[in-house]
Design a protein around this motif. Structure first.
Motif, mmCIF file in Angstrom:
data_model
loop_
_atom_site.group_PDB
_atom_site.id
_atom_site.type_symbol
_atom_site.label_atom_id
_atom_site.label_comp_id
_atom_site.label_asym_id
_atom_site.label_seq_id
_atom_site.Cartn_x
_atom_site.Cartn_y
_atom_site.Cartn_z
ATOM 1 N N LEU A 299 0.822 -1.383 -0.032
ATOM 2 C CA LEU A 299 0.026 -0.045 0.054
ATOM 3 C C LEU A 299 0.872 1.103 0.188
ATOM 4 N N THR A 300 1.890 1.314 0.837
ATOM 5 C CA THR A 300 2.716 2.331 0.985
ATOM 6 C C THR A 300 3.440 2.634 -0.583
ATOM 7 N N ASN A 301 3.939 1.545 -1.373
ATOM 8 C CA ASN A 301 4.344 1.803 -2.599
ATOM 9 C C ASN A 301 3.509 2.504 -3.600
ATOM 10 N N ALA A 302 2.062 1.726 -3.579
ATOM 11 C CA ALA A 302 1.042 2.063 -4.354
ATOM 12 C C ALA A 302 0.711 3.531 -4.205
ATOM 13 N N LEU A 303 0.737 3.912 -2.998
ATOM 14 C CA LEU A 303 0.394 5.309 -2.778
ATOM 15 C C LEU A 303 1.369 6.268 -2.864
ATOM 16 N N GLN A 304 2.759 5.957 -2.899
ATOM 17 C CA GLN A 304 3.909 6.605 -3.203
ATOM 18 C C GLN A 304 3.898 7.060 -4.946
ATOM 19 N N GLY A 305 3.336 5.906 -5.558
ATOM 20 C CA GLY A 305 3.245 5.881 -7.019
ATOM 21 C C GLY A 305 2.282 6.877 -7.554
ATOM 22 N N GLU A 306 1.231 6.594 -6.757
ATOM 23 C CA GLU A 306 0.214 7.467 -7.296
ATOM 24 C C GLU A 306 0.247 8.900 -6.935
ATOM 25 N N LEU A 307 0.953 9.153 -5.833
ATOM 26 C CA LEU A 307 1.340 10.629 -5.543
ATOM 27 C C LEU A 307 2.307 11.069 -6.457
ATOM 28 N N ARG A 308 3.287 10.362 -6.783
ATOM 29 C CA ARG A 308 4.055 10.842 -7.978
ATOM 30 C C ARG A 308 3.599 11.102 -9.248
ATOM 31 N N ASN A 309 2.386 10.249 -9.742
ATOM 32 C CA ASN A 309 1.878 10.537 -10.986
ATOM 33 C C ASN A 309 0.818 11.717 -10.671
ATOM 34 N N LEU A 310 0.237 11.945 -9.661
ATOM 35 C CA LEU A 310 -0.400 13.349 -9.295
ATOM 36 C C LEU A 310 0.478 14.541 -9.438
ATOM 37 N N GLU A 311 1.524 14.475 -9.121
ATOM 38 C CA GLU A 311 2.451 15.498 -8.780
ATOM 39 C C GLU A 311 2.947 15.904 -10.327
ATOM 40 N N ALA A 312 3.148 15.121 -11.181
ATOM 41 C CA ALA A 312 3.728 14.940 -12.477
ATOM 42 C C ALA A 312 2.761 15.684 -13.164
ATOM 43 N N GLU A 313 1.357 15.376 -13.047
ATOM 44 C CA GLU A 313 0.322 15.707 -13.915
ATOM 45 C C GLU A 313 -0.132 17.316 -13.260
ATOM 46 N N ARG A 314 0.000 17.446 -12.194
ATOM 47 C CA ARG A 314 -0.044 18.846 -11.539
ATOM 48 C C ARG A 314 1.067 19.586 -12.175
ATOM 49 N N TRP A 315 2.298 19.211 -12.269
ATOM 50 C CA TRP A 315 3.489 20.089 -12.739
ATOM 51 C C TRP A 315 3.162 20.392 -14.221
ATOM 52 N N LYS A 316 2.927 19.312 -15.122
ATOM 53 C CA LYS A 316 2.561 19.504 -16.522
ATOM 54 C C LYS A 316 1.282 20.626 -16.877
ATOM 55 N N ARG A 317 0.296 20.509 -15.784
ATOM 56 C CA ARG A 317 -0.881 21.568 -15.947
ATOM 57 C C ARG A 317 -0.442 23.054 -15.593
ATOM 58 N N GLU A 318 0.432 23.040 -14.428
ATOM 59 C CA GLU A 318 1.058 24.322 -13.877
ATOM 60 C C GLU A 318 1.996 25.011 -15.224
ATOM 61 N N ASN A 319 2.696 24.118 -15.830
ATOM 62 C CA ASN A 319 3.726 24.585 -16.761
ATOM 63 C C ASN A 319 3.263 24.503 -18.070
ATOM 64 N N ALA A 320 2.175 24.116 -18.547
ATOM 65 C CA ALA A 320 1.707 23.803 -19.784
ATOM 66 C C ALA A 320 2.047 25.203 -20.877
ATOM 67 N N ALA A 321 1.769 26.457 -20.284
ATOM 68 C CA ALA A 321 1.849 27.678 -21.081
ATOM 69 C C ALA A 321 3.453 27.671 -21.315
ATOM 70 N N ALA A 322 4.384 27.404 -20.504
ATOM 71 C CA ALA A 322 5.386 27.607 -20.617
ATOM 72 C C ALA A 322 6.269 26.654 -21.619
ATOM 73 N N ILE A 323 5.726 25.452 -21.475
ATOM 74 C CA ILE A 323 5.944 24.407 -22.457
ATOM 75 C C ILE A 323 5.598 24.537 -23.855
ATOM 76 N N ALA A 324 4.382 25.264 -23.938
ATOM 77 C CA ALA A 324 3.939 25.491 -25.196
ATOM 78 C C ALA A 324 4.620 26.693 -25.895
ATOM 79 N N ASP A 325 4.960 27.649 -25.005
ATOM 80 C CA ASP A 325 5.980 28.866 -25.492
ATOM 81 C C ASP A 325 7.285 28.252 -26.070
ATOM 82 N N LEU A 326 7.861 27.237 -25.060
ATOM 83 C CA LEU A 326 9.299 26.700 -25.482
ATOM 84 C C LEU A 326 9.250 26.046 -26.920
ATOM 85 N N ASN A 327 8.115 25.155 -27.006
ATOM 86 C CA ASN A 327 7.894 24.386 -28.161
ATOM 87 C C ASN A 327 7.738 25.487 -29.426
#
Length: 81
Positions: free
Chosen positions: A37-65
């Motif tokens: 359960l600990t491993n699964a929660l850590q993985g899920e939290l990493r995935n959620l953080e990665a998705e949050r980072w992508k959303r928060e940085n979507a404009a900057a990534i689009a500008d760079l592209n």
């Protein structure tokens, strides 16, 4: 204080509901439910953080592209491939 004692203080007992057959299979296989359960929660939290980072940085990534599409990469003149 040993490291294991410090780790124990940071843990909390919780109650979870699991399908009976699944629990029986896991026990037969000797699976550590707490660690799983600990491993699964850590993985899920990493995935959620990665998705949050992508959303928060979507404009900057689009500008760079867009910048790269218009001007190319900074290293294009030095690449051999």
């Amino acid at each position: 204080m040993p490291a294991t004692a410090a780790k124990q203080r940071n843990k909390q007992n919780v109650s979870v509901t699991v399908e009976r057959d699944l629990l029986e299979q896991a026990r037969k296989e000797g699976i550590n439910l707490s660690q799983t359960l600990t491993n699964a929660l850590q993985g899920e939290l990493r995935n959620l953080e990665a998705e949050r980072w992508k959303r928060e940085n979507a404009a900057a990534i689009a500008d760079l592209n867009e910048f790269i599409a218009e001007r190319g990469h900074f290293s294009d003149e030095h690449r051999k491939f």
